[in-house]
Design an enzyme around this catalytic site. Structure first.
Site, short mmCIF file in Angstrom:
data_model
loop_
_atom_site.label_atom_id
_atom_site.label_comp_id
_atom_site.label_asym_id
_atom_site.label_seq_id
_atom_site.Cartn_x
_atom_site.Cartn_y
_atom_site.Cartn_z
N SER A 15 0.84 -1.20 0.00
CA SER A 15 0.00 0.00 0.00
C SER A 15 0.87 1.26 0.00
CB SER A 15 -0.87 0.01 1.26
OG SER A 15 -0.04 0.06 2.41
N LYS A 19 7.70 2.99 -1.11
CA LYS A 19 8.47 1.74 -1.23
C LYS A 19 8.52 1.30 -2.69
CE LYS A 19 6.89 -1.31 1.87
NZ LYS A 19 6.68 -2.14 3.09
N ASP A 74 8.40 -6.20 4.21
CA ASP A 74 8.06 -5.66 5.51
C ASP A 74 9.31 -5.03 6.11
OD1 ASP A 74 5.80 -5.36 7.23
OD2 ASP A 74 6.89 -6.55 8.70
N TRP A 148 10.32 10.49 4.05
CA TRP A 148 9.02 9.94 4.45
C TRP A 148 9.23 8.93 5.58
CZ3 TRP A 148 8.44 4.61 3.67
CH2 TRP A 148 9.39 4.01 2.83
N GLY A 149 8.13 8.53 6.23
CA GLY A 149 8.21 7.53 7.29
C GLY A 149 9.24 7.92 8.35
N ASP A 151 12.45 8.22 7.78
CA ASP A 151 13.62 8.84 7.15
C ASP A 151 14.11 10.10 7.88
OD1 ASP A 151 13.79 6.90 5.23
OD2 ASP A 151 13.08 8.14 3.57
N LYS A 171 19.97 7.89 -0.50
CA LYS A 171 19.40 6.88 0.41
C LYS A 171 19.20 5.56 -0.32
CE LYS A 171 15.18 5.22 2.42
NZ LYS A 171 13.71 5.28 2.41
N HIS A 176 18.57 -0.23 3.61
CA HIS A 176 18.15 -1.59 3.93
C HIS A 176 17.40 -2.21 2.75
CE1 HIS A 176 15.20 1.40 4.75
NE2 HIS A 176 14.25 0.56 5.15
P1 ITT Z 1 2.95 -2.20 3.15
O1 ITT Z 1 3.01 -3.10 4.36
O2 ITT Z 1 1.59 -2.07 2.55
O3 ITT Z 1 3.99 -2.56 2.12
P2 ITT Z 1 3.71 -0.14 5.07
O4 ITT Z 1 3.88 1.34 4.97
O5 ITT Z 1 2.75 -0.65 6.11
O6 ITT Z 1 3.34 -0.69 3.62
P3 ITT Z 1 5.89 -1.51 6.42
O7 ITT Z 1 4.95 -2.21 7.35
O8 ITT Z 1 6.95 -2.29 5.77
O9 ITT Z 1 5.13 -0.76 5.25
O10 ITT Z 1 6.61 -0.28 7.12
C1 ITT Z 1 6.68 -0.10 8.51
C2 ITT Z 1 6.78 1.37 8.79
O11 ITT Z 1 8.10 1.81 8.50
C3 ITT Z 1 5.84 2.24 7.97
O12 ITT Z 1 5.34 3.25 8.83
C4 ITT Z 1 6.72 2.84 6.90
O13 ITT Z 1 6.30 4.15 6.56
C5 ITT Z 1 8.08 2.88 7.59
N1 ITT Z 1 9.15 2.65 6.63
C6 ITT Z 1 9.37 1.52 5.91
N2 ITT Z 1 10.44 1.66 5.13
C7 ITT Z 1 10.91 2.90 5.34
C8 ITT Z 1 11.97 3.64 4.82
O14 ITT Z 1 12.78 3.17 3.88
N3 ITT Z 1 12.17 4.88 5.27
C9 ITT Z 1 11.37 5.41 6.20
N4 ITT Z 1 10.33 4.79 6.75
C10 ITT Z 1 10.09 3.54 6.32
#
Ligand code: ITT
Length: 196
Positions: A15, A19, A74, A148-149, A151, A171, A176
């Site tokens: 979603s 990514k 994940d 984002w997230g 980062d 990045k 990872h």
């Molecule tokens: P899907 O499971 O649908 O793929 P998600 O956003 O729920 O999408 P994850 O469970 O893998 O993805 O991600 C866990 C959290 O970590 C989520 O809040 C992401 O925004 C964050 N995240 C994942 N990869 C990241 C990255 O490379 N940089 C920053 N934040 C990241």
């Protein structure tokens, strides 16, 4: 196995458009395999292991699609002084206490070591293959303006100063995700007899 006009397509189910964008960029650099995006909210189990979470999500996904080559990813941020928290709960924690909440938990804590992990689960010939990538780093003292997230608060050791967000496009050359996707592509290129 595949000629120059007939390249295989592999589907990434997620979603999270950020990514997909990062993974697509790595595919373009490293392989002729085409990447497709299935925008879907994945069902995630509660488990301390990203591998278990990813494998479960993948199986749920496979039950609901007719794609042969499909993978999920994940990710989790594991903070040392919090015994690996939020780890597999990273998405929930970001949506609840957010980056400010994480920084508050680390207020006056000198040990800010953390690991960002990416775990990919691929369905290949009815088997589940797992590929992982990890980057060591630390949690910043404050939230940076970019990314984002997580980062804006994750500083990889290989830079030591800038957050993933501040690193911009760089990045995606060290992350990872870059490491895990590299292993996935190497596997697919070998199995499908492809070279870039
Ligand atoms: P899907 O499971 O649908 O793929 P998600 O956003 O729920 O999408 P994850 O469970 O893998 O993805 O991600 C866990 C959290 O970590 C989520 O809040 C992401 O925004 C964050 N995240 C994942 N990869 C990241 C990255 O490379 N940089 C920053 N934040 C990241």
């Amino acid at each position: 196995m595949f000629n120059s006009v007939e390249f295989p397509i592999v589907t990434f189910a997620s979603s999270n458009l950020h990514k997909f964008t990062e993974i697509k960029e790595i595919f373009i650099q490293k392989t002729s395999i085409k990447l497709d995006h299935l925008n879907i909210s994945l069902l995630e189990i509660q488990s301390a292991s990203l591998e278990e979470v990813a494998a479960f999500s993948l199986n749920e996904c496979v039950r609901n699609t007719d794609k042969d080559l499909i993978f999920v990813e994940d990710s989790g941020l594991f903070i040392d002084c919090l015994n690996g928290f939020p780890g597999p709960y990273s998405a929930f924690i970001l949506n609840t206490i957010g980056l400010n909440g994480i920084l508050s938990l680390l207020n006056n804590v000198p040990n800010r070591k953390s690991i960002f992990q990416s775990t990919i689960a691929l369905k290949f010939q009815n088997q589940t293959k797992i590929f992982t990538g990890q980057v060591n780093g630390k949690i910043a003292m404050q939230i940076s303006d970019f990314g984002w997230g997580y980062d804006p608060i994750f500083i990889p050791d290989c830079d030591g100063k800038r957050t993933f967000g501040e690193l911009g496009d760089k990045k995606n050359e060290i992350s990872h995700r870059f490491i895990a996707v590299g292993k996935l592509i190497e596997f697919l290129n070998n199995q499908l007899h492809l070279v870039k």
